[in-house]
Design an enzyme around this catalytic site. Structure first.
Site, PDB file in Angstrom:
ATOM      1  N   LEU A  96      57.702 -10.237  58.906  1.00  0.00           N
ATOM      2  CA  LEU A  96      58.826 -11.654  58.421  1.00  0.00           C
ATOM      3  C   LEU A  96      58.122 -12.385  57.689  1.00  0.00           C
ATOM      4  O   LEU A  96      59.095 -12.951  56.500  1.00  0.00           O
ATOM      5  CB  LEU A  96      59.893 -11.669  59.328  1.00  0.00           C
ATOM      6  CG  LEU A  96      60.588 -10.606  60.458  1.00  0.00           C
ATOM      7  CD1 LEU A  96      62.095 -11.151  61.344  1.00  0.00           C
ATOM      8  CD2 LEU A  96      61.750  -9.641  59.277  1.00  0.00           C
TER       9      LEU A  96
ATOM     10  N   GLU B 165      52.944 -17.705  62.291  1.00  0.00           N
ATOM     11  CA  GLU B 165      53.834 -16.361  61.406  1.00  0.00           C
ATOM     12  C   GLU B 165      54.943 -16.039  62.262  1.00  0.00           C
ATOM     13  O   GLU B 165      55.166 -16.188  63.541  1.00  0.00           O
ATOM     14  CB  GLU B 165      52.483 -15.244  61.606  1.00  0.00           C
ATOM     15  CG  GLU B 165      51.555 -15.429  60.233  1.00  0.00           C
ATOM     16  CD  GLU B 165      50.223 -14.420  60.893  1.00  0.00           C
ATOM     17  OE1 GLU B 165      50.054 -13.552  61.885  1.00  0.00           O
ATOM     18  OE2 GLU B 165      49.399 -14.005  59.533  1.00  0.00           O
TER      19      GLU B 165
ATOM     20  N   ASP C 101      62.794 -31.449  58.474  1.00  0.00           N
ATOM     21  CA  ASP C 101      62.567 -30.584  57.042  1.00  0.00           C
ATOM     22  C   ASP C 101      63.754 -29.674  56.733  1.00  0.00           C
ATOM     23  O   ASP C 101      63.790 -28.497  56.148  1.00  0.00           O
ATOM     24  CB  ASP C 101      62.031 -29.607  57.869  1.00  0.00           C
ATOM     25  CG  ASP C 101      60.516 -28.632  57.411  1.00  0.00           C
ATOM     26  OD1 ASP C 101      61.257 -28.953  55.516  1.00  0.00           O
ATOM     27  OD2 ASP C 101      60.341 -27.807  57.805  1.00  0.00           O
TER      28      ASP C 101
ATOM     29  N   ASP D 274      81.524 -31.000  65.850  1.00  0.00           N
ATOM     30  CA  ASP D 274      81.089 -31.610  67.010  1.00  0.00           C
ATOM     31  C   ASP D 274      80.230 -31.123  67.582  1.00  0.00           C
ATOM     32  O   ASP D 274      79.210 -31.024  68.252  1.00  0.00           O
ATOM     33  CB  ASP D 274      81.652 -32.810  67.262  1.00  0.00           C
ATOM     34  CG  ASP D 274      82.156 -32.662  68.895  1.00  0.00           C
ATOM     35  OD1 ASP D 274      82.506 -31.231  68.771  1.00  0.00           O
ATOM     36  OD2 ASP D 274      82.657 -33.316  69.131  1.00  0.00           O
TER      37      ASP D 274
ATOM     38  N   GLU E 150      75.252  -4.521  94.756  1.00  0.00           N
ATOM     39  CA  GLU E 150      75.995  -5.844  95.374  1.00  0.00           C
ATOM     40  C   GLU E 150      75.199  -6.996  94.429  1.00  0.00           C
ATOM     41  O   GLU E 150      76.917  -7.764  94.160  1.00  0.00           O
ATOM     42  CB  GLU E 150      74.509  -6.848  95.971  1.00  0.00           C
ATOM     43  CG  GLU E 150      74.302  -6.084  97.868  1.00  0.00           C
ATOM     44  CD  GLU E 150      73.369  -6.185  98.192  1.00  0.00           C
ATOM     45  OE1 GLU E 150      73.157  -5.867  99.804  1.00  0.00           O
ATOM     46  OE2 GLU E 150      72.281  -6.243  97.889  1.00  0.00           O
TER      47      GLU E 150
END
Length: 548
Positions: A128, A135, A242, A423, A538
Site C-alpha cells: 500500500l 512499509e 504528525d 470526547d 460449550e
C-alpha cells in the site's frame, strides 16, 4: 488540491528543516518542545520506583540476549516489567480478570504466541505504501478472510525499537470511532508486524477531489471527526505531532464513510502530565491544533495557507504565521470558518485555542447532525447484560476482530450522534438525551440511562466507551453470528486441540491473568463435561443469548 512538496532547507539559524513539516507543525523540533521533553525525562529519572500498569511487553530490554531470545523471554513473562537505573527497585504487576477487573482496550489486541508466524495467519495481497518506520501492506486474514493493513518493519533498520513499540502501545490504548484500531502484533527475530484495520476509502484530499458537490458543510463534518479524535487523545495525555492530510483516511468507499486518524509514529504519551502545566503550559498539545488549522485551511481554500515567492519565503511566512488571506476563495469563505482558522493558526501557542475549544466552535457545532436512525436500538440496549467480565471481554474481542465493518457502520453513526461533546465516550446525560429523543419520558429515561451505565460500563470508568457500546449494540441487534463465534473459538484455540484453556484465553487477552473465581464462574455455566476447558459447543453456550 495541492500541498507543499517535501523539501529540506537550512533556516536562518543554520538548522535543516522540512518545508512541509514546518507548515504542518511549526514546533515539531522547537526549543520549547525539546525543553518540555527534557524536563519530562528528568522527572522520570528522579523517581526511583515507578509502577506502570499499562505496558505489558517491552520485547527487547537486555543487551546480553539476542533479539529473538529477548523477545521470547519477554513474551513468556506474561507480566509488566518496568526497569530503572542500576540499584533501583523493579516491580511487577499482573493484570487480572476478576470481579473488580477493569477491561481496557489493549486487552483486545491479540499478541501472537512465540511459535506463531505472521504468514501462517495472513496472506500478503499488495503493498500500500511507506509509513513511519516501515512499509505498509494490504493483507488478508486467513481465518476470517477480512482485509487488514500491516506495517512491516525490518528490525535492523529501526534506530530506536523503544520508539516503534511506543507507537503500538499508544494505539493499543485508544478506543475511538475516528482513530485507526490496531488488531494484532507479531514479531520475530527479523521483523515487527503491526496489524490494523484497513481503511479502503483512501486519503482525505484524494477523496475530496472526486466529490462533485463538495462544500463547506462537508468540510465541517470531516473536521468535526478529526477534532473529536484529537480531543480524545489530548484527554489521555497523548499528542499526535504528525497530523497531515495523508494521515487522515476514510474507512470505506461509502459516501458516508467514517474518517480515521492514522500513523502515531511521532506521537508522545505523557506519563506525568503535571509538567506540561508547570513547565510549558499547554503549548505542547497545541502543535496538533496548528496542524488541524492548516488541514482545515487546505480543505476550504484548496492550497496550503502559506505561499511565498520562493520556498524559503514560504518557510518564513509559516514561522511568522502569515496566512494567505488575499485569494478570492478566502474572501468567499464563511466568516465563522475563517474565525476558527485564525484562532488555530496562531504562532504563540498560549494564544492558540485548545482542541476542545476548536470542537465547540460555532462553525463546527452548527452543522446538521445525523438523526438516530434506529430508536429501538436505544431502547433495547437497556436489556443488555454482560453477565460477567470475561464474557464481556470475549464479546468485545469478537466485535473488534471478527464483525464486518458493514454490520457496525450505522452503530458508528449512532455513537457519534449520542456523543455530543465529541470526547469519544458517552456520559449518563448524553445517554439520557438519546432516550428522550426516542420519546421516552424523563423519569424512565433516567432509570434506563443508569441501567445502561451499569451494564455497558464494564471497565468501570463511569462512562460508556466506544467498543463497550458497539459490542452491546451488536448483541442486541443479533449481528454477532454463529460463524463469528466459531471463528473466535478457532482463534482462541491456540494449539488447535479443539478446546480452549484458561491459559489460552490469558494469552489472547494480552497476557493478563484470569483469576480462578472468574474462570470457575464461566465453567459452571457451560462446562458440561466438567473437564476444566471449553469445547466449541460449550463456548457457544457461553454466548447463548445471541441468536444462533
Amino acid at each position: 488540491m495541492g500541498c507543499c512538496s517535501c523539501k529540506l532547507y537550512t533556516d536562518d539559524k543554520g538548522k535543516i528543516v522540512n518545508l512541509k513539516q514546518a507548515i504542518m507543525n511549526p514546533y515539531y523540533e522547537s526549543d520549547e518542545v525539546q525543553e518540555g521533553l527534557e524536563f519530562e525525562n528528568q522527572q522520570l529519572n528522579a523517581n526511583s520506583k515507578i509502577i506502570i500498569q499499562d505496558k505489558e511487553t517491552s520485547f527487547i530490554k537486555s543487551n546480553s540476549l539476542s533479539k529473538e531470545q529477548g523477545y521470547s523471554k519477554d513474551l513468556e513473562q506474561q507480566q509488566v516489567q518496568t526497569k530503572h537505573k542500576e540499584g533501583d527497585t523493579v516491580e511487577f504487576i499482573k493484570k487480572t480478570i476478576s470481579g473488580t477487573m477493569k477491561l481496557t482496550p489493549e486487552m483486545l489486541v491479540r499478541k501472537q504466541c512465540i511459535t506463531e508466524k505472521f504468514l501462517a495467519h495472513y496472506e500478503i495481497v499488495k503493498k500500500l505504501g511507506q509509513g513511519g518506520f516501515g512499509e505498509v501492506y494490504l493483507v488478508k486474514h486467513l481465518t476470517t478472510e477480512h482485509l487488514r493493513a500491516a506495517k512491516v518493519v525490518l528490525r535492523k533498520t529501526v534506530n530506536c525499537e523503544e520508539k516503534l513499540l511506543e507507537e503500538t502501545e499508544i494505539l493499543r490504548t485508544l478506543d475511538h470511532p475516528n482513530i485507526v484500531k490496531v488488531l494484532e502484533i507479531f514479531a520475530d527475530f527479523k521483523y515487527y508486524y503491526i496489524v490494523t484495520e484497513y481503511c479502503q476509502g483512501g486519503e482525505l484530499l484524494e477523496r475530496i477531489k472526486t466529490i462533485t458537490n463538495y462544500n463547506e458543510n462537508l468540510a465541517a463534518k470531516y473536521m468535526r471527526q478529526v477534532f473529536s479524535a484529537i480531543q480524545y487523545c489530548h484527554q489521555k495525555n497523548i499528542v499526535h505531532r504528525d497530523l497531515k492530510p495523508e494521515n487522515i483516511l476514510f474507512d470505506s468507499r461509502d459516501p458516508d464513510a467514517n474518517l480515521k486518524v492514522i500513523d502515531f509514529g511521532a506521537s508522545e504519551k505523557m506519563i506525568d502530565s503535571s509538567f506540561l502545566t508547570k513547565k510549558i503550559g499547554t503549548p505542547y498539545y497545541k502543535v496538533d491544533v496548528w496542524s488541524c488549522g492548516v488541514i482545515l485551511y487546505i480543505l476550504l481554500i484548496g492550497r496550503p495557507p502559506f505561499k511565498g515567492g520562493s520556498d524559503i519565503e514560504t518557510l518564513r511566512l509559516a514561522r511568522q504565521g502569515k496566512l494567505n488571506t488575499n485569494s478570492e476563495r478566502w474572501l468567499r469563505t464563511n466568516e465563522q470558518a475563517k474565525d476558527l482558522i485564525m484562532k488555530m493558526i496562531v504562532v504563540d501557542p498560549k494564544s492558540r485555542i485548545s482542541m476542545q475549544e476548536a470542537f465547540n466552535h460555532p462553525w463546527i457545532q452548527n452543522i446538521q447532525q445525523n438523526e438516530i436512525e434506529d430508536m429501538n436500538l436505544i431502547k433495547n440496549l437497556s436489556q443488555f447484560s454482560a453477565q460477567n467480565k470475561l464474557r464481556a471481554a470475549i464479546l468485545q474481542f469478537i466485535s473488534v476482530q471478527l464483525v464486518n465493518k458493514e454490520e457496525s457502520q450505522k452503530l458508528f453513526q449512532t455513537f457519534k450522534t449520542l456523543d455530543q461533546n465529541g470526547d469519544g465516550v458517552l456520559t449518563k446525560d448524553e445517554l439520557m438525551k438519546g432516550m428522550l429523543s426516542a420519546d421516552i419520558d424523563h423519569l424512565k429515561a433516567e432509570i434506563m440511562a443508569d441501567g445502561l451505565i451499569q451494564e455497558l460500563d464494564v471497565n468501570e470508568s463511569g462512562k460508556v466507551d466506544f467498543t463497550e457500546f458497539i459490542s452491546a449494540a451488536l448483541v442486541q441487534q443479533q449481528k454477532i453470528t454463529v460463524n463469528n463465534i466459531k471463528l473466535a473459538f478457532r482463534m482462541f484455540d491456540l494449539d488447535g486441540n479443539g478446546v480452549i484453556s484458561k491459559s489460552e484465553l490469558e494469552s489472547i487477552f494480552g497476557g493478563i491473568e484470569i483469576d480462578n473465581q472468574a474462570w470457575e464462574d464461566i465453567l459452571q455455566k457451560c462446562d458440561f463435561n466438567q473437564d476444566g476447558v471449553l469445547e466449541e459447543e460449550e463456548f457457544l453456550k457461553l454466548l447463548e443469548n445471541i441468536q444462533l
